[in-house]
Design an enzyme around this catalytic site. Structure first.
Site, short mmCIF file in Angstrom:
data_model
loop_
_atom_site.label_atom_id
_atom_site.label_comp_id
_atom_site.label_asym_id
_atom_site.label_seq_id
_atom_site.Cartn_x
_atom_site.Cartn_y
_atom_site.Cartn_z
N HIS A 142 0.93 -1.21 -0.11
CA HIS A 142 -0.08 0.06 0.06
C HIS A 142 0.96 1.22 -0.13
CE1 HIS A 142 -4.02 -1.74 0.72
NE2 HIS A 142 -3.27 -2.92 0.87
N ASP A 350 3.51 9.76 -0.96
CA ASP A 350 2.43 8.61 -0.19
C ASP A 350 1.94 7.69 -1.29
OD1 ASP A 350 0.08 8.47 1.36
OD2 ASP A 350 -0.39 10.46 1.27
C1 GDG Z 1 -1.90 4.05 3.42
C2 GDG Z 1 -0.83 4.56 2.69
C3 GDG Z 1 -2.73 4.52 0.71
C4 GDG Z 1 -8.62 9.85 8.44
N1 GDG Z 1 -8.85 10.53 9.50
C5 GDG Z 1 -10.04 10.08 10.03
C6 GDG Z 1 -10.22 8.92 9.03
N2 GDG Z 1 -9.41 8.61 8.04
C7 GDG Z 1 -9.48 8.09 6.80
C8 GDG Z 1 -9.60 8.61 5.67
C9 GDG Z 1 -9.08 7.69 4.75
C10 GDG Z 1 -7.81 6.86 5.49
O1 GDG Z 1 -7.99 7.27 6.97
C11 GDG Z 1 -6.38 7.53 5.10
O2 GDG Z 1 -5.82 6.97 4.15
P1 GDG Z 1 -4.77 7.60 3.24
O3 GDG Z 1 -4.67 7.04 1.86
O4 GDG Z 1 -4.91 9.05 3.13
O5 GDG Z 1 -3.44 7.20 4.01
P2 GDG Z 1 -2.83 5.94 5.00
O6 GDG Z 1 -3.50 5.91 6.24
O7 GDG Z 1 -1.66 6.59 5.16
O8 GDG Z 1 -2.83 4.87 4.19
C12 GDG Z 1 -1.83 5.43 1.50
C13 GDG Z 1 -3.67 3.74 1.61
O9 GDG Z 1 -2.67 2.97 2.71
C14 GDG Z 1 -4.28 2.68 0.98
O10 GDG Z 1 -3.63 1.91 0.13
O11 GDG Z 1 -3.74 5.26 0.06
O12 GDG Z 1 -0.90 5.93 0.53
O13 GDG Z 1 -0.12 5.54 3.32
O14 GDG Z 1 -9.67 6.63 4.25
O15 GDG Z 1 -11.07 8.63 5.56
N3 GDG Z 1 -11.31 8.36 9.19
C15 GDG Z 1 -12.26 8.46 10.22
N4 GDG Z 1 -11.83 9.59 11.14
C16 GDG Z 1 -10.69 10.39 11.05
O16 GDG Z 1 -10.55 11.20 11.67
N5 GDG Z 1 -13.44 7.66 10.19
#
Ligand code: GDG
Length: 445
Positions: A142, A350
């Site tokens: 990921h 990212d």
């Molecule tokens: C890894 C990779 C890749 C965030 N704050 C809250 C919350 N979130 C949720 C968001 C989103 C998820 O968390 C974050 O996803 P990201 O993709 O932005 O980042 P990572 O956590 O670093 O994920 C990344 C991912 O895996 C998938 O392959 O895209 O690059 O680093 O869904 O909505 N959700 C809730 N409350 C929050 O305060 N409920």
């Protein structure tokens, strides 16, 4: 995850995408319960068999906080922070990976398909292959796979590549990850490359690119709900009905560039290009990996900056930066996405960045502007965003001003482009594509 009413599937697009598939195929989810010290027997939730693998509190420290998040995570993200390379942590990483492989070997039916996820489990495919040559094994990373120059810093680099090559298919978010991994296999193990396959030790592993996505329909449905619409208006009012609400939503991780964004915002206020009576920034920073020192330092730095900006530019009752160090309910997040006129996503690096996709999916009104770092995987697809190199202070400030001042017509046309793009490939399509590729790979092997 545990809830007051017993076990329930964890929220999140990945679980929502894979759960129905597992239910239909009668598959098993092998994973950790989320609580160290748990030693739970296999059980069933909503028609899917769950097979817990225990991880002790000490292993959490060495395997998860240590090797996974203090060695691999920084190294795989451009070495943005120094990695700790510690052989006790590595031993724990090996031990936990082997335990996962053993658990999978126990439950997987003859010739079945196994899909292993992410950097915490890179060794599991190798051991599983040794135990169960009959299985079809896929792995998806990921996060980015680093360039060889960085990857070779890792004292145990060969073992990681060798064990990943126990897979039939290794998937990455971006072409660069696939190319970096292939180069590592060639240079470190002397593996041969044949098109998109790596040949090593008498085995053939395919390498592919599968940009992950979100559950678009779900976000749209929440965004369209009456409760969300009401909450969105309430949020705007509570913020003092500013002309423009800028929004950042990230785990509080040093890869996400939250500090860069705050610095750019402060400079724009300082220069009078933004006006604290008309423009506000809401930054949600979700607590994460709080036991790891780099995260404690990052938090301290961000909170100091928020304090400085508010101290200088806020008015009584009207802060200019609204900062929440909290995990919000998903519905609340979607309401915030809808309230956000400009979403600012500025990671240094990212894998994908789902927030950028969720913001676009939530904007069913067809308005809103996304400012997006070129260093997020999402930048490959979301070309209608205002793309920016976040390392370039001036470019970032200009991108924010461009987004704030963009004419309605251009905003709508770009948002239409973003929404078309994410609709084309949601998380179910992503999973189906990976699994069908894995299936075809196994036929060829
Ligand atoms: C890894 C990779 C890749 C965030 N704050 C809250 C919350 N979130 C949720 C968001 C989103 C998820 O968390 C974050 O996803 P990201 O993709 O932005 O980042 P990572 O956590 O670093 O994920 C990344 C991912 O895996 C998938 O392959 O895209 O690059 O680093 O869904 O909505 N959700 C809730 N409350 C929050 O305060 N409920």
């Amino acid at each position: 995850m545990r809830t007051d009413d017993g076990w329930a599937p964890s929220p999140g697009g990945l679980v929502r995408a894979l759960y129905p598939m597992l239910r239909e195929s009668g598959g098993t989810w092998v994973g950790w319960t989320g609580d160290s010290g748990d030693d739970v027997d296999p059980f069933e939730v909503e028609g899917v068999d769950l097979h817990p693998v225990p991880i002790s509190a000490e292993e959490m420290e060495l395997y998860y906080e240590g090797f996974s998040n203090d060695a691999l995570w920084p190294l795989y993200h451009d070495a943005l922070r120094e990695s700790t390379f510690d052989s006790d942590q590595w031993d724990a990483y090996c031990r936990v990976n082997d335990r996962f492989a053993d658990a999978i070997a126990q439950v997987a039916p003859e010739g079945s398909v196994v899909w292993i996820h992410d950097y915490q489990l890179q060794l599991a495919p190798g051991r599983l292959r040794e135990l169960r040559p009959d299985l079809v094994i896929g792995f998806f990373l990921h996060i980015p796979f680093p360039p060889v120059e960085l990857f070779t810093r890792l004292p145990w680099r060969d073992e990681i590549v060798r064990r990943l090559l126990g897979c039939d298919l290794v998937g990455f978010q971006r072409p660069m990850g696939a190319a970096n991994f292939t180069a590592a296999a060639q240079q470190l193990l002397g593996a041969e490359v044949d098109g998109d396959a790596i040949l090593h030790d008498g085995r053939r592993s395919r390498v592919g690119v599968f940009p992950i996505s979100i559950d678009v329909a779900e976000v749209e449905e929440i965004a369209a709900g009456r409760a969300t619409r009401q909450r969105t208006s309430q949020i705007r009012a509570r913020l003092g009905d500013p002309e423009v609400i800028m929004l950042g939503v990230d785990r509080l991780d040093y890869t996400k560039g939250i500090g860069l964004r705050l610095r750019a915002f402060a400079q724009l206020l300082e220069d009078g290009r933004l006006d604290p009576t008309r423009h506000v920034l809401v930054q949600i920073a979700t607590p994460t990996r709080e036991a790891v020192e780099h995260y404690q330092d990052e938090r301290a730095q961000i909170e100091r900056m928020v304090g400085e900006i508010n101290g200088r530019f806020s008015r009584i009752g009207l802060p200019v930066v609204h900062y929440l160090y909290q995990t919000l309910p998903y519905d609340e997040l979607v309401a915030l996405y809808r309230a956000g006129d400009v979403m600012i996503v500025t990671p240094f690096r990212d894998g994908m960045n789902l927030v950028a996709k969720e913001y676009s999916a939530a904007h069913i009104d067809g308005d809103g502007v996304l400012v997006l770092s070129e260093f997020a995987g999402a930048a490959d697809e979301l070309t209608d965003a205002v793309l920016v190199n976040p390392h370039d202070d001036h470019a970032l400030q200009d991108a924010i001003v461009e987004a704030v001042e963009m004419h309605r017509h251009e905003r709508r046309s770009r948002m239409a482009g973003l929404r078309d793009q994410i609709r084309k490939s949601d998380v179910r399509g992503w999973a189906a594509r990976f699994l069908s590729e894995l299936d075809s790979t196994a036929d060829v092997a």
